[in-house]
Write an enzyme that holds these catalytic residues in place. Structure first.
Site, PDB file in Angstrom:
ATOM      1  N   ASN A 135      -0.744  17.100  -0.326  1.00 39.18           N
ATOM      2  CA  ASN A 135      -0.888  15.863  -1.073  1.00 39.18           C
ATOM      3  C   ASN A 135      -1.830  16.082  -2.257  1.00 39.18           C
ATOM      4  OD1 ASN A 135      -2.769  13.274  -1.430  1.00 39.18           O
ATOM      5  ND2 ASN A 135      -0.713  12.593  -0.850  1.00 39.18           N
ATOM      6  N   CYS A 189       4.690  12.316   1.802  1.00 35.92           N
ATOM      7  CA  CYS A 189       4.015  11.061   2.156  1.00 35.92           C
ATOM      8  C   CYS A 189       4.520   9.870   1.352  1.00 35.92           C
ATOM      9  CB  CYS A 189       2.509  11.210   1.954  1.00 35.92           C
ATOM     10  SG  CYS A 189       2.071  11.613   0.244  1.00 35.92           S
TER      11      CYS A 189
END
Length: 413
Positions: A140, A173
């Site tokens: 991320n 995500c």
């Protein structure tokens, strides 16, 4: 380029791990030998069988490390066998020509930067000798931008690791950002560069022009030529692999090229000229003038010339264009001209005349025949002229490019 090169891949837990399967196939297709070390978290995503089937070797992980050596083959000989390595972190580390960490999770990056060796993945990484080490992060964006991770990446760079920057995209995500592992083609580019770059070309500044100029007749029409840009792209790729800092100025890009090549898209001969001037500085620069620039250009008419106004005949008035290469009188500029000739009888003398009149260090002559078409062909034949030498080379356009670079290195131009 990768035949029998021993590549050790370190895989850690990341959704991007599926990309490694495609990478293994691509590497093996080019003849590379593969070994893989995996963390426990990596094996939650991909089974050992998948890695072993594609790599045709035994996956090394925390639960199968072995220090038993076959009685018939001693440890020393086993390490020198390009197809084998002892199934332990020392054996795998000693075996490799290059180490690739892909995908590299934030956890692995931070631990590796601190020299932690609490699993077989890290133990093997710490045991690596002085070989190229590439890291392809995948995480991320916020995790990669965390100060601790940024410090770890900086530390790894200082310790000789090369970072293959992640791509911008949609992350697992749901966020969008820079965190997606680099694509297979970009990683392949970086592997080849790490294994090929040499001290002569490393960090040398290179400008390559490619394709053909397009000169406007009016707002709709133009005149151009058949240059495909293939030779220039292959030359850019070869010099990138050898370690040069490459700028490619071209109207055509028939090949996908590495992200680190500075690509400038141009159209007209004026565009080429301005781009060259902008990118030349006081440092020594190699200019490979591969592009086919129009010798004569029209005076552009605004709007569209109407057929009803032109009649049965359309006459174009052309005027002589600036000879870009000849006009460049810049200190520390090594000019290498490319010249295409159909006049077989006088081609070589014309090339020598160009060498002198344009003050070039080398002229690469392409004699166009029914057997050597040049434009658009995957193969090429060139005569390389300097003031003291002549050399003939032929092969694929990439092979030609490597031979040309090697010849320049031999001559120390």
């Amino acid at each position: 380029m990768l035949k029998n090169k021993k590549i050790l891949i370190f895989v850690s837990g990341s959704i991007a791990i599926y990309k490694v399967l495609f990478l293994i196939r691509a590497l093996r297709k080019e003849g590379a030998l593969i070994r893989i070390v995996a963390t426990k978290s990596a094996l939650k995503f991909i089974t050992p069988l998948s890695f072993e089937t594609l790599s045709n070797t035994t996956l090394l992980h925390d639960n199968n490390e072995s220090w038993v050596i076959d009685n018939v083959i001693d440890n020393k000989n086993l390490l020198h066998d390009p197809y084998n390595a002892p199934l332990n972190h020392i054996g795998y580390a000693k075996w490799a020509n290059l180490a690739l960490f892909a995908p590299a999770s934030v956890n692995s990056i931070n631990k590796l930067s601190q020299g932690i060796a609490d699993n077989i993945y890290l133990s093997c990484a710490i045991a690596l000798p002085h070989i190229p080490k590439l890291i392809a992060p995948s995480a991320n964006t916020f995790m990669l931008n965390n100060q601790a991770t940024k410090i770890s990446i900086k530390t790894l760079k200082e310790h000789g690791y090369d970072i293959i920057n992640p791509e911008y995209g949609s992350l697992a995500c749901g966020d969008n950002g820079n965190g997606a592992m680099a694509n297979t083609e970009e990683i392949m580019f970086r592997i080849k560069k790490a294994l090929q770059e040499n001290t002569y070309w490393k960090n040398k500044k290179v400008i390559i022009t490619g394709g053909g100029s397009s000169e406007a007749i009016d707002s709709i029409r133009h005149i151009s030529n058949n240059s495909s840009g293939l030779q220039a792209c292959n030359l850019a790729l070869a010099l990138y692999y050898l370690g040069a800092n490459v700028t490619l100025i071209s109207s055509k890009l028939p090949l996908n090229l590495p992200n680190d090549i500075n690509i400038i898209n141009v159209v007209s001969s004026k565009d080429y000229h301005e781009a060259i001037i902008k990118n030349v500085d006081t440092n020594k620069t190699y200019l490979f003038m591969v592009a086919a620039i129009s010798d004569y250009i029209p005076i552009k008419k605004d709007g569209k010339l109407k057929k009803k106004d032109l009649g049965d005949t359309m006459l174009l008035e052309l005027y002589e264009n600036t000879d870009i290469l000849k006009s460049l009188e810049i200190n520390n500029l090594v000019k290498i001209a490319f010249k295409a000739e159909c006049d077989i009888e006088n081609a070589k003398q014309n090339a020598i005349n160009t060498l002198i009149s344009k003050q070039c260090s080398m002229v690469c002559l392409n004699i166009i025949t029914q057997y050597n078409k040049g434009f658009g062909s995957e193969k090429n034949e060139l005569y390389l002229f300097t003031k003291d030498s002549e050399k003939y080379i032929k092969g694929t356009k990439f092979d030609i490019s490597i031979m040309l670079c090697n010849h320049i290195q031999e001559l120390n131009l």
